[in-house]
Design a protein around this motif. Structure first.
Motif, PDB file in Angstrom:
ATOM      1  N   LEU A  24      -5.698  13.396  -9.367  1.00 27.44           N
ATOM      2  CA  LEU A  24      -5.859  12.851 -10.763  1.00 27.44           C
ATOM      3  C   LEU A  24      -4.690  13.212 -11.433  1.00 27.44           C
ATOM      4  CD1 LEU A  24      -9.318  14.558 -11.167  1.00 27.44           C
ATOM      5  CD2 LEU A  24      -8.916  11.889 -10.223  1.00 27.44           C
ATOM      6  N   PHE A  25      -4.635  12.392 -12.895  1.00 31.13           N
ATOM      7  CA  PHE A  25      -3.656  12.690 -13.792  1.00 31.13           C
ATOM      8  C   PHE A  25      -4.386  13.891 -14.373  1.00 31.13           C
ATOM      9  CE2 PHE A  25      -2.247   8.076 -14.917  1.00 31.13           C
ATOM     10  CZ  PHE A  25      -1.592   8.066 -13.828  1.00 31.13           C
ATOM     11  N   THR A  26      -2.990  14.789 -14.705  1.00 31.30           N
ATOM     12  CA  THR A  26      -3.487  16.257 -15.635  1.00 31.30           C
ATOM     13  C   THR A  26      -2.176  16.267 -16.662  1.00 31.30           C
ATOM     14  OG1 THR A  26      -2.079  17.721 -14.187  1.00 31.30           O
ATOM     15  CG2 THR A  26      -4.190  17.199 -13.170  1.00 31.30           C
ATOM     16  N   PRO A  27      -2.465  17.358 -17.503  1.00 31.82           N
ATOM     17  CA  PRO A  27      -1.424  17.513 -18.446  1.00 31.82           C
ATOM     18  C   PRO A  27       0.141  17.856 -17.886  1.00 31.82           C
ATOM     19  CG  PRO A  27      -3.381  18.532 -19.109  1.00 31.82           C
ATOM     20  CD  PRO A  27      -3.707  18.140 -17.896  1.00 31.82           C
ATOM     21  N   ILE A  81       3.687   6.207  -5.409  1.00 26.76           N
ATOM     22  CA  ILE A  81       3.441   6.303  -6.830  1.00 26.76           C
ATOM     23  C   ILE A  81       2.260   7.346  -7.260  1.00 26.76           C
ATOM     24  CG2 ILE A  81       2.973   5.266  -8.941  1.00 26.76           C
ATOM     25  CD1 ILE A  81       5.797   4.927  -7.988  1.00 26.76           C
ATOM     26  N   ILE A  82       1.182   7.119  -6.450  1.00 29.89           N
ATOM     27  CA  ILE A  82       0.105   8.240  -6.693  1.00 29.89           C
ATOM     28  C   ILE A  82       0.434   9.668  -6.430  1.00 29.89           C
ATOM     29  CG2 ILE A  82      -2.212   8.662  -6.077  1.00 29.89           C
ATOM     30  CD1 ILE A  82      -2.758   6.055  -5.517  1.00 29.89           C
ATOM     31  N   LEU A  83       0.892   9.611  -5.261  1.00 33.88           N
ATOM     32  CA  LEU A  83       1.311  11.136  -4.712  1.00 33.88           C
ATOM     33  C   LEU A  83       2.381  11.919  -5.811  1.00 33.88           C
ATOM     34  CD1 LEU A  83       1.577  10.704  -0.973  1.00 33.88           C
ATOM     35  CD2 LEU A  83      -0.379  11.590  -2.068  1.00 33.88           C
ATOM     36  N   GLU A  84       3.307  11.039  -6.215  1.00 34.27           N
ATOM     37  CA  GLU A  84       4.323  11.463  -7.135  1.00 34.27           C
ATOM     38  C   GLU A  84       3.877  11.678  -8.547  1.00 34.27           C
ATOM     39  OE1 GLU A  84       7.492   8.785  -6.893  1.00 34.27           O
ATOM     40  OE2 GLU A  84       8.170   9.310  -4.900  1.00 34.27           O
ATOM     41  N   SER A 124       0.694  -1.333   0.043  1.00 35.07           N
ATOM     42  CA  SER A 124       0.169  -0.089   0.005  1.00 35.07           C
ATOM     43  C   SER A 124       0.785   1.339   0.031  1.00 35.07           C
ATOM     44  CB  SER A 124      -0.886   0.048   1.185  1.00 35.07           C
ATOM     45  OG  SER A 124      -1.775   1.213   1.254  1.00 35.07           O
ATOM     46  N   GLU A 125       1.973   1.180   0.623  1.00 31.69           N
ATOM     47  CA  GLU A 125       2.643   2.538   0.817  1.00 31.69           C
ATOM     48  C   GLU A 125       3.412   2.780  -0.504  1.00 31.69           C
ATOM     49  OE1 GLU A 125       2.869   4.963   2.937  1.00 31.69           O
ATOM     50  OE2 GLU A 125       1.204   3.655   3.910  1.00 31.69           O
ATOM     51  N   TYR A 126       3.861   1.578  -1.170  1.00 26.73           N
ATOM     52  CA  TYR A 126       4.378   1.980  -2.427  1.00 26.73           C
ATOM     53  C   TYR A 126       3.301   2.394  -3.525  1.00 26.73           C
ATOM     54  CZ  TYR A 126       6.407   0.606  -7.187  1.00 26.73           C
ATOM     55  OH  TYR A 126       6.507   0.980  -8.342  1.00 26.73           O
ATOM     56  N   ILE A 127       2.280   1.989  -3.541  1.00 30.87           N
ATOM     57  CA  ILE A 127       1.354   2.425  -4.456  1.00 30.87           C
ATOM     58  C   ILE A 127       0.812   3.798  -3.922  1.00 30.87           C
ATOM     59  CG2 ILE A 127      -1.090   2.160  -4.880  1.00 30.87           C
ATOM     60  CD1 ILE A 127      -1.232  -0.700  -4.391  1.00 30.87           C
ATOM     61  N   VAL A 174      -6.511   2.701  -2.667  1.00 29.02           N
ATOM     62  CA  VAL A 174      -5.575   3.289  -2.200  1.00 29.02           C
ATOM     63  C   VAL A 174      -5.817   4.920  -2.327  1.00 29.02           C
ATOM     64  CG1 VAL A 174      -3.004   4.055  -1.893  1.00 29.02           C
ATOM     65  CG2 VAL A 174      -3.789   1.891  -1.941  1.00 29.02           C
ATOM     66  N   ALA A 175      -6.270   5.070  -3.718  1.00 26.20           N
ATOM     67  CA  ALA A 175      -6.507   6.520  -4.404  1.00 26.20           C
ATOM     68  C   ALA A 175      -7.676   6.990  -3.445  1.00 26.20           C
ATOM     69  CB  ALA A 175      -6.693   6.408  -5.761  1.00 26.20           C
ATOM     70  N   THR A 176      -8.834   6.231  -2.982  1.00 23.52           N
ATOM     71  CA  THR A 176      -9.800   6.567  -2.567  1.00 23.52           C
ATOM     72  C   THR A 176      -9.455   7.223  -0.938  1.00 23.52           C
ATOM     73  OG1 THR A 176     -11.276   5.223  -3.709  1.00 23.52           O
ATOM     74  CG2 THR A 176     -11.937   6.145  -1.623  1.00 23.52           C
ATOM     75  N   HIS A 177      -8.816   6.046  -0.380  1.00 24.64           N
ATOM     76  CA  HIS A 177      -8.160   6.758   0.962  1.00 24.64           C
ATOM     77  C   HIS A 177      -7.403   8.231   0.860  1.00 24.64           C
ATOM     78  CE1 HIS A 177      -8.450   3.443   3.709  1.00 24.64           C
ATOM     79  NE2 HIS A 177      -9.048   2.712   2.826  1.00 24.64           N
ATOM     80  N   ILE A 178      -6.588   8.184  -0.188  1.00 23.85           N
ATOM     81  CA  ILE A 178      -5.779   9.455  -0.549  1.00 23.85           C
ATOM     82  C   ILE A 178      -6.631  10.663  -0.629  1.00 23.85           C
ATOM     83  CG2 ILE A 178      -4.270  10.948  -1.914  1.00 23.85           C
ATOM     84  CD1 ILE A 178      -2.753   8.100  -2.218  1.00 23.85           C
ATOM     85  N   ASN A 179      -7.610  10.344  -1.309  1.00 18.50           N
ATOM     86  CA  ASN A 179      -8.606  11.474  -1.497  1.00 18.50           C
ATOM     87  C   ASN A 179      -9.407  11.849  -0.485  1.00 18.50           C
ATOM     88  OD1 ASN A 179      -7.871  12.210  -4.185  1.00 18.50           O
ATOM     89  ND2 ASN A 179      -9.073  10.351  -5.280  1.00 18.50           N
ATOM     90  N   CYS A 180      -9.932  10.839   0.355  1.00 19.40           N
ATOM     91  CA  CYS A 180     -10.708  11.305   1.457  1.00 19.40           C
ATOM     92  C   CYS A 180      -9.815  11.997   2.339  1.00 19.40           C
ATOM     93  CB  CYS A 180     -11.263   9.933   2.146  1.00 19.40           C
ATOM     94  SG  CYS A 180     -12.678   9.109   1.346  1.00 19.40           S
ATOM     95  N   GLU A 181      -8.634  11.503   2.725  1.00 20.04           N
ATOM     96  CA  GLU A 181      -7.761  12.378   3.580  1.00 20.04           C
ATOM     97  C   GLU A 181      -7.662  13.756   3.236  1.00 20.04           C
ATOM     98  OE1 GLU A 181      -4.137   9.963   3.531  1.00 20.04           O
ATOM     99  OE2 GLU A 181      -5.312   8.139   4.674  1.00 20.04           O
ATOM    100  N   LEU A 182      -7.492  14.042   1.882  1.00 21.65           N
ATOM    101  CA  LEU A 182      -7.209  15.337   1.200  1.00 21.65           C
ATOM    102  C   LEU A 182      -8.346  16.250   1.554  1.00 21.65           C
ATOM    103  CD1 LEU A 182      -5.569  16.891  -0.966  1.00 21.65           C
ATOM    104  CD2 LEU A 182      -6.953  15.830  -2.523  1.00 21.65           C
ATOM    105  N   ASN A 183      -9.640  15.400   1.782  1.00 23.06           N
ATOM    106  CA  ASN A 183     -10.728  16.429   2.106  1.00 23.06           C
ATOM    107  C   ASN A 183     -11.126  16.365   3.555  1.00 23.06           C
ATOM    108  OD1 ASN A 183     -11.978  17.450  -0.701  1.00 23.06           O
ATOM    109  ND2 ASN A 183     -11.123  15.404  -0.909  1.00 23.06           N
TER     110      ASN A 183
END
Length: 285
Positions: free
Chosen positions: A61-64, A40-43, A34-37, A142-151
């Motif tokens: 999310l991915f952006t240009p 990678i998401i944060l970076e 999970s921490e590796y994932i 993992v992305a869902t966890h990150i996005n919840c924490e973000l909010n």
């Protein structure tokens, strides 16, 4: 995105297809820690929100500006990153919940095919009693966890098994955003949702921008439109120029009501041909 998505081509679909044919250097999302994932998401994502239908919350999310918007697909280490895009059906569904918080306040909610977790986040912001986010991609969890924490939200329960076809749980509300992109999947969903409604009286809300697979499927005839939202310009560019996205409530009893109407027409002596044409027009149009 990853060398395939540009404002001119708007080829999100091509981008996703490219991933399906590249397996080099890709680790299994199940075996990755999970921490590796998370790293990678944060970076490789950016925090966005203002250009969506739901500026009330932020998402990674991915952006240009992100590396993997233009990088070679085979360098991405996980499975297809559907979670990295805030799809238009999910945007409409989340917007509808935020505009109508009573829909999920105090309810048990399942966000099916949760992706980035946007609809689960919207349900939590609206006061849902219990929220489950289900996506077969562990990276999406993992992305869902990150996005919840973000909010500033407690993450929902995240399940990565395929619940479609399994014995239905007693959810008050099931949310589906952009899930009718494949005919076989849509047919499986149709049957399973019927089971959920018949077993527990579950309410089902569907968000979709009007893709052909959705509009042409038989389930479309059993939906009642609740709202339609105009998509922001940036979202239009990334989705083949689609301009609007709608929220629908699934009512499988509509067909039974129409058949009962036909029967009543016959009983009172109405023209059978006229009644039949009414039913036929509804089912076809």
């Amino acid at each position: 995105m990853l060398g395939l998505l540009t404002p001119q081509t708007r080829t999100i679909k091509v981008f996703i297809k490219a991933f399906k044919h590249t397996n080099i250097h890709r680790c299994s999302s199940v075996s990755c820690q999970s921490e590796y994932i998370r790293r990678i998401i944060l970076e490789n994502t950016e925090i966005v929100g203002d250009q969506s239908l739901t500026p009330e919350f932020k998402l990674r999310l991915f952006t240009p500006n992100c590396r993997f918007w233009s990088e070679k697909p085979e360098l991405w280490p996980f499975d297809d990153p559907y979670w990295a895009i805030y799809w238009p059906g999910g945007q409409a569904l989340s917007r509808y919940l935020l505009d109508n918080p009573a829909v999920c306040r105090g309810k048990t909610v399942l966000d099916l095919g949760s992706g980035c977790g946007a609809s689960a986040i919207a349900a939590k912001l609206c006061g849902a009693a219990h929220v489950v986010a289900n996506d077969i991609d562990t990276v999406a969890a993992v992305a869902t966890h990150i996005n919840c924490e973000l909010n500033g939200l407690e993450p929902p329960v995240c399940l990565t098994n395929n619940v479609i076809g399994s014995p239905p749980k007693g959810f008050d509300l099931i949310l589906l955003g952009d899930m009718f992109y494949d005919e076989a999947l849509a047919t499986s969903l149709h049957s399973w949702l019927d089971h959920c409604i018949n077993s527990h009286g579950t309410k089902v809300l569907i968000g979709d921008p009007g893709r052909a697979q959705f509009e042409e499927h038989c389930i479309r005839r059993l939906l009642h439109q609740l709202a339609q939202f105009e998509l922001p310009e940036s979202v239009r560019e990334e989705n083949y120029g689609l301009t609007c996205s709608s929220v629908w409530c699934y009512h499988p009893e509509l067909l039974r009501i129409l058949c009962a109407f036909l029967f009543e027409c016959v009983l009172v002596g109405s023209c059978l041909m006229t009644c039949t044409l009414i039913i036929f027009r509804y089912l076809i149009l």
